[in-house]
Motif scaffolding. Sequence first.
Motif, PDB file in Angstrom:
ATOM      1  N   ARG A  21       0.826  -1.220   0.000  1.00 58.09           N
ATOM      2  CA  ARG A  21       0.000   0.000   0.000  1.00 58.09           C
ATOM      3  C   ARG A  21       0.859   1.268   0.000  1.00 58.09           C
ATOM      4  O   ARG A  21       0.528   2.253  -0.657  1.00 58.09           O
ATOM      5  N   LEU A  22       1.974   1.239   0.737  1.00 62.43           N
ATOM      6  CA  LEU A  22       2.864   2.400   0.737  1.00 62.43           C
ATOM      7  C   LEU A  22       3.527   2.572  -0.622  1.00 62.43           C
ATOM      8  O   LEU A  22       3.716   3.694  -1.099  1.00 62.43           O
ATOM      9  N   ILE A  23       3.878   1.439  -1.253  1.00 66.86           N
ATOM     10  CA  ILE A  23       4.516   1.492  -2.569  1.00 66.86           C
ATOM     11  C   ILE A  23       3.545   2.053  -3.602  1.00 66.86           C
ATOM     12  O   ILE A  23       3.907   2.910  -4.421  1.00 66.86           O
ATOM     13  N   VAL A  24       2.302   1.560  -3.570  1.00 69.10           N
ATOM     14  CA  VAL A  24       1.290   2.049  -4.512  1.00 69.10           C
ATOM     15  C   VAL A  24       1.023   3.532  -4.290  1.00 69.10           C
ATOM     16  O   VAL A  24       0.852   4.293  -5.246  1.00 69.10           O
ATOM     17  N   LYS A  25       0.987   3.963  -3.040  1.00 63.61           N
ATOM     18  CA  LYS A  25       0.788   5.380  -2.744  1.00 63.61           C
ATOM     19  C   LYS A  25       1.924   6.216  -3.344  1.00 63.61           C
ATOM     20  O   LYS A  25       1.681   7.300  -3.881  1.00 63.61           O
ATOM     21  N   GLY A  26       3.144   5.701  -3.272  1.00 60.18           N
ATOM     22  CA  GLY A  26       4.275   6.416  -3.848  1.00 60.18           C
ATOM     23  C   GLY A  26       4.290   6.390  -5.361  1.00 60.18           C
ATOM     24  O   GLY A  26       4.790   7.310  -6.011  1.00 60.18           O
ATOM     25  N   LEU A  27       3.703   5.327  -5.941  1.00 63.67           N
ATOM     26  CA  LEU A  27       3.685   5.188  -7.396  1.00 63.67           C
ATOM     27  C   LEU A  27       2.588   6.018  -8.038  1.00 63.67           C
ATOM     28  O   LEU A  27       2.707   6.445  -9.181  1.00 63.67           O
ATOM     29  N   GLY A  28       1.508   6.266  -7.305  1.00 64.02           N
ATOM     30  CA  GLY A  28       0.361   6.975  -7.851  1.00 64.02           C
ATOM     31  C   GLY A  28       0.618   8.448  -8.059  1.00 64.02           C
ATOM     32  O   GLY A  28       1.677   8.992  -7.728  1.00 64.02           O
ATOM     33  N   ASN A  29      -0.393   9.111  -8.660  1.00 62.63           N
ATOM     34  CA  ASN A  29      -0.302  10.551  -8.878  1.00 62.63           C
ATOM     35  C   ASN A  29      -1.689  11.151  -8.777  1.00 62.63           C
ATOM     36  O   ASN A  29      -2.639  10.486  -8.376  1.00 62.63           O
ATOM     37  N   ASP A  30      -1.829  12.396  -9.168  1.00 56.90           N
ATOM     38  CA  ASP A  30      -3.116  13.081  -9.034  1.00 56.90           C
ATOM     39  C   ASP A  30      -4.015  12.880 -10.249  1.00 56.90           C
ATOM     40  O   ASP A  30      -5.105  13.433 -10.309  1.00 56.90           O
ATOM     41  N   SER A  75      -7.595   5.742  -4.243  1.00 59.23           N
ATOM     42  CA  SER A  75      -7.872   5.723  -2.806  1.00 59.23           C
ATOM     43  C   SER A  75      -6.602   5.925  -1.995  1.00 59.23           C
ATOM     44  O   SER A  75      -6.560   6.754  -1.077  1.00 59.23           O
ATOM     45  N   LEU A  76      -5.560   5.176  -2.337  1.00 65.27           N
ATOM     46  CA  LEU A  76      -4.308   5.271  -1.587  1.00 65.27           C
ATOM     47  C   LEU A  76      -3.591   6.588  -1.855  1.00 65.27           C
ATOM     48  O   LEU A  76      -2.845   7.078  -1.006  1.00 65.27           O
ATOM     49  N   ASN A  77      -3.827   7.160  -3.030  1.00 62.42           N
ATOM     50  CA  ASN A  77      -3.160   8.409  -3.369  1.00 62.42           C
ATOM     51  C   ASN A  77      -3.692   9.586  -2.564  1.00 62.42           C
ATOM     52  O   ASN A  77      -2.936  10.421  -2.084  1.00 62.42           O
ATOM     53  N   ILE A  78      -5.038   9.634  -2.387  1.00 62.14           N
ATOM     54  CA  ILE A  78      -5.629  10.794  -1.723  1.00 62.14           C
ATOM     55  C   ILE A  78      -5.977  10.537  -0.264  1.00 62.14           C
ATOM     56  O   ILE A  78      -6.247  11.478   0.483  1.00 62.14           O
ATOM     57  N   GLY A  79      -5.986   9.271   0.154  1.00 56.71           N
ATOM     58  CA  GLY A  79      -6.405   8.953   1.515  1.00 56.71           C
ATOM     59  C   GLY A  79      -5.262   8.500   2.404  1.00 56.71           C
ATOM     60  O   GLY A  79      -4.163   8.207   1.926  1.00 56.71           O
ATOM     61  N   GLU A  80      -5.530   8.436   3.684  1.00 55.96           N
ATOM     62  CA  GLU A  80      -4.551   7.923   4.628  1.00 55.96           C
ATOM     63  C   GLU A  80      -4.587   6.399   4.614  1.00 55.96           C
ATOM     64  O   GLU A  80      -5.667   5.794   4.635  1.00 55.96           O
TER      65      GLU A  80
END
Length: 283
Positions: free
Chosen positions: A19-28, A81-86
């Motif tokens: 989940r942390l990796i996906v959050k770092g990979l995502g964008n706006d 979800s992971l990009n904009i949420g906690e």
Amino acid sequence: MSMAYLALAGRIILLGMERLIVKGLGNDGDNVEGVFVFFGLGALFLLPFAIGESPDNYTFLLFAFSSGLLYSLANIFYFKSLNIGEISLVTPIGNLSIFFLFVLSVLFLHEKFTFFKVLGIILIFYGTSTLKQEGNFIKSLRAIIYDRSCLYMLIYSFLVANGRIIDKEAGNIASPMLYSFTVYVFVALIMLIYLLLNGRLKDIVGILKNKTLYSIASGFTNAFTYLFLLVAIRTIEVSVAEPLSMLSTIISVTLGSLILKENVQGRITGVILTIAGGWMILL
């Protein structure tokens, strides 16, 4: 047996980190390029293990393509979800896929209600309500639905549950390894076609260039969480392996607190209750 539990431990750790990796990979943006990298590199990691596998017949391709469509859309919402949420908020909501899977199994696979399954549903919903406390149960659930990041994770959970029903139907046609590899390829192709039609192939190059480590790590975790599951269920029953895999939620929430400095106070109870509810339903 020790190898099976070691593999399961590896799966739990990688899922927790994913989940942390996906959050770092995502964008706006709409995150299509992220999903392409997530599954495209995942397919490359799976390729050596899929070579030599052959199906009983090729009707499995229809199932794999159907799942691929669902997982393509689902993972766009997952990235959003992971990009904009906690992480500590949205990750436990992902456990609702167990609830959706149960409902769909009752409707289409004729599974039966039991006392423990009903208790599991109650625990999941009550645990979810504690993630955003707004005075009472109804208001808290409403706050979850009105939160965009939570709503995206709910949609992801529902779509994934539908995909799992299709996967289950395809289980006797092709080996899990060949089927998984094929689904990964279909998801990557769907994302690639979308990016090609919208003139955004350069976005793939950009994400691979600017987020190389995140890209490789995402493909690795995506592929090997599945591989480790295959190793584990050779000895451990799926009904035990899947609930244990939900322990990855604790790792994700902990990492969200330590690395991203999220305030997880008050959410630990919700995490534990949703995991317990999942156990009740699956067991």
